[in-house]
Scaffold this motif. Sequence first.
Motif, mmCIF file in Angstrom:
data_model
loop_
_atom_site.group_PDB
_atom_site.id
_atom_site.type_symbol
_atom_site.label_atom_id
_atom_site.label_comp_id
_atom_site.label_asym_id
_atom_site.label_seq_id
_atom_site.Cartn_x
_atom_site.Cartn_y
_atom_site.Cartn_z
ATOM 1 N N ALA A 24 0.854 -1.188 0.000
ATOM 2 C CA ALA A 24 0.000 0.000 0.000
ATOM 3 C C ALA A 24 0.889 1.237 0.000
ATOM 4 C CB ALA A 24 -0.919 0.007 1.216
ATOM 5 N N VAL A 58 -1.974 5.381 3.702
ATOM 6 C CA VAL A 58 -2.455 4.538 4.800
ATOM 7 C C VAL A 58 -2.047 5.127 6.149
ATOM 8 C CG1 VAL A 58 -2.451 2.440 3.424
ATOM 9 C CG2 VAL A 58 -0.419 2.995 4.765
ATOM 10 N N SER A 111 0.969 6.014 7.210
ATOM 11 C CA SER A 111 2.222 5.542 7.776
ATOM 12 C C SER A 111 3.131 6.713 8.137
ATOM 13 C CB SER A 111 2.938 4.626 6.767
ATOM 14 O OG SER A 111 4.253 4.350 7.197
ATOM 15 N N ASN A 153 -5.675 -1.730 2.350
ATOM 16 C CA ASN A 153 -5.431 -1.188 3.686
ATOM 17 C C ASN A 153 -6.264 -1.967 4.702
ATOM 18 O OD1 ASN A 153 -5.121 0.286 6.015
ATOM 19 N ND2 ASN A 153 -5.654 2.259 5.117
ATOM 20 N N ASN A 211 -9.273 -0.593 6.685
ATOM 21 C CA ASN A 211 -10.556 -0.323 6.030
ATOM 22 C C ASN A 211 -11.499 -1.506 6.239
ATOM 23 O OD1 ASN A 211 -9.797 2.209 5.098
ATOM 24 N ND2 ASN A 211 -8.989 1.408 3.179
#
Length: 322
Positions: free
Chosen positions: A134, A139, A141, A260, A263
């Motif tokens: 991803a 996401v 990070s 992700n 989700n």
Amino acid sequence: MKKLLILTLCLFLNIGSYAAGGGKLLDLLINESGLIELLTRNGIEGAAAVQVKSYVKNSILSLSVGSEMPTADALREIIRNLDSTTTDKRIQASLLTVLNKEADSLTTNDVVKAVNNLIFLSNRYGVRGSLVLACSQCVGSALAPYGFKFTLEEVTQSSVRQLLESNVIPREPRALSRFINGKMKRLNLGTFGRSSADLVAPEEEKSLAIFLALAENNSPATAAQREFIDSVIAFSKTPGGDVKLLNPDNPHKFWTLFDNGSNNDNVLQGYAKLLRESAEEAKDKVNRKEAFYDVLQRNAGDSPEATKRVNSIRLKNCFFGR
């Protein structure tokens, strides 16, 4: 006795020198403590360094056949012998070059680029289907500010994991492209080919394949996942009623949301509501980007915190374009 003591001391000092970052990058990637020290020396510390270590380990194990970390020489041969596509050969060659650099001569850019390339190749050619790449920024990070582009983690959604581990979704890039092309036609979602290159990056192809596999009637998708898929399809409709999932005039990437793990069904239902509202609001338009942000802002209301999240999503541009 004195000679033995001196020899032992020399060996100890040599070991200490290696642990402190000596050797090639290739050697340090398979040495967890050595990698952490290398990252720290390049300003990547704490939780960020631990995350990178985890992604590197996942990548190496996915590229190798066994469950144990390969030796440095074995890892080099694995990467060298990847049957890469023409476009991936440049990344493969770049990684092999930097792996042979001495750790003391590495720049921070060398380290970050090597990790990015390793994760990319693992996602494209790895044998562990349960790992999905991803975008690190999208996401949430903490690695994105350092220049790390990707995350590589175990899939948590059981339906997605089932598709990946049962080999429904091919692991070889050429077969993956054929799979996507076939599914797009079968599901009447448009076409996938050279014209899609600006809409689907190579590292995103697995995410697209997951979306398409879940869109099948007989897939293991949950009710919430199907609701989300239907909303993405509605968002992809042209004013004339055709569905173009990959449309340069409406270049959304909502099909990537299954990569992700955070989700979950509740989150996907939230996105489904937003996409349905956006599709309805812009039913006479091809490009629905602004309609989506308008709906998102309307749902945020007067909350400063929610508005800040909306602005962050717009700035990152994770859902539209490359």
